[in-house]
Design an enzyme around this catalytic site. Structure first.
Site, mmCIF file in Angstrom:
data_model
loop_
_atom_site.group_PDB
_atom_site.id
_atom_site.type_symbol
_atom_site.label_atom_id
_atom_site.label_comp_id
_atom_site.label_asym_id
_atom_site.label_seq_id
_atom_site.Cartn_x
_atom_site.Cartn_y
_atom_site.Cartn_z
ATOM 1 N N TYR A 76 0.834 -1.201 0.000
ATOM 2 C CA TYR A 76 0.000 0.000 0.000
ATOM 3 C C TYR A 76 0.875 1.259 0.000
ATOM 4 O O TYR A 76 0.551 2.247 -0.664
ATOM 5 C CB TYR A 76 -0.942 -0.007 1.202
ATOM 6 C CG TYR A 76 -1.793 -1.255 1.288
ATOM 7 C CD1 TYR A 76 -2.462 -1.732 0.162
ATOM 8 C CD2 TYR A 76 -1.899 -1.979 2.471
ATOM 9 C CE1 TYR A 76 -3.212 -2.900 0.219
ATOM 10 C CE2 TYR A 76 -2.658 -3.136 2.529
ATOM 11 C CZ TYR A 76 -3.297 -3.599 1.412
ATOM 12 O OH TYR A 76 -4.042 -4.748 1.463
ATOM 13 N N GLU A 132 -5.058 -13.728 0.811
ATOM 14 C CA GLU A 132 -6.101 -13.669 1.837
ATOM 15 C C GLU A 132 -7.045 -14.863 1.751
ATOM 16 O O GLU A 132 -7.572 -15.329 2.765
ATOM 17 C CB GLU A 132 -6.895 -12.368 1.736
ATOM 18 C CG GLU A 132 -6.076 -11.078 1.832
ATOM 19 C CD GLU A 132 -5.357 -10.879 3.166
ATOM 20 O OE1 GLU A 132 -5.332 -11.809 3.989
ATOM 21 O OE2 GLU A 132 -4.805 -9.787 3.374
#
EC number: 1.17.4.1
Length: 347
Positions: free
Chosen positions: A127, A221
């Site tokens: 990010y 994930e």
């Protein structure tokens, strides 16, 4: 309920067997022999996890650098809000995975959680990487402040923060189970409206570098959620005194609350983005909640949302069914390694 707190697992204890006698609160020497573990199929999970290795700065962001200023104001706002959300979730997830491993008395769980923690650290780095590609340092810092200052995001994360901190303060079996519930929510539902936004942009040939990175995070994930759900079920099976109607009701209540907060957040972040169908997004959030509940051995809360209403997302990431990567991803989603200049040599 009142209960004693668990002690951290011993690093080495030669008097104990190599194969652990319990996932938490059991006995193990600390020596890991993958051919002699309590849950043999978890070795395959470990192999899948390490097979997902990738690095953020190997994803080509050159087109995103050019395109960000061409996004609408609403798309730019949503982009920054969602990056702020994802960073708020992934940074503490690194530590939570490590904390769970400290109390796990099964060395296979310790190793798997170590890989998960490392991958969450990569996600958080990514990010910073994408933001450094498209906005100024001042805007990057503002985005990373959202988790501390944005009222809607604070409300959305409040219950997760409370449970994660409760585990730190009182490492009981009950808090470990409840923390795994919130970890399942985080890995299997909280991220997904944000992921869908970046895939929505990619469908329109916008910010494809960012969406490629998100697809790698998403793939990780999915594996994290799969393992945490199995760990939850196995822990509950080993400790049946916690498998009560009261605890089940707690899980359902917190899933329902989390779904409501996720829908509120999605509306807040995406309401003005052209082409986003918020009703479809609501169905997708409920579909994801159902998916995680089934994986945890529980019944669906939203029987009208058992099918994925946003099937086009499958083109961007593997799904839970173990389906092999599809043709679109094989041909179009492989990231291109770039130099340390972050693609600026292409400008």
């Amino acid at each position: 309920m009142s209960e004693s707190l668990l002690s951290k697992a011993k690093t080495l204890e030669p008097l104990y067997p190599n194969k652990s006698t319990g996932l938490f609160g059991g006995k193990s020497s600390g020596i890991l022999n993958w051919n002699d573990i309590a849950y043999p199929h978890w070795y395959k999970m470990y192999k899948r996890l390490i097979g997902n290795y990738w690095q953020a700065d190997e994803i080509n962001m050159s087109s995103d650098i050019k395109q960000f200023s061409q996004l609408t104001r609403e798309e730019q706002d949503a982009y920054l809000k969602i990056i702020g959300l994802l960073s708020t979730l992934d940074a503490p997830q690194t530590r939570t995975a490590l904390l769970l491993s400290l109390y796990a008395t099964d060395p296979s769980v310790q190793s798997i959680m170590a890989v998960i923690a490392q991958q969450e650290a990569v996600h958080n780095e990514s990010y910073s990487y994408v933001l450094s590609s498209v906005v100024s340092l001042d805007q990057q810092n503002k985005t990373f402040q959202l988790g501390r200052q944005d009222s809607v995001l604070l409300e959305r994360n409040k219950n997760l923060v409370e449970q994660y901190n409760a585990f730190v303060e009182e490492p009981s079996m009950e808090n470990i189970l409840k923390t795994m519930v919130y970890t399942s929510l985080l890995e299997g539902m909280f991220f997904y409206s944000g992921f869908a936004f970046f895939y929505h942009l990619a469908r329109h040939n916008k910010m494809v570098g960012t969406s490629t990175m998100i697809s790698y995070i998403n793939r990780d994930e999915l594996e994290h959620g799969r393992f945490i759900a199995e760990l939850f079920r196995a822990t509950l099976a080993e400790n049946p005194e916690y498998n009560t109607s009261e605890f089940t009701d707690w899980v359902y209540t917190h899933f329902e609350t989390s779904v409501e907060l996720e829908m509120k957040w999605s509306t807040y972040a995406l309401d003005e983005v052209e082409g986003i169908d918020l009703e479809e997004m609501e169905g997708y959030i409920k579909y994801r909640a159902n998916k995680m509940l089934r994986m945890m051995g529980l019944s669906e809360l939203y029987p009208e949302h058992v099918d994925n209403p946003m099937k086009w997302i499958r083109a961007y990431v593997d799904n839970f069914d173990g389906t092999k990567t599809d043709f679109f991803e094989q041909k179009s989603r492989q990231y291109t390694k770039t130099s340390d200049l972050n693609g600026f040599d292409d400008l």
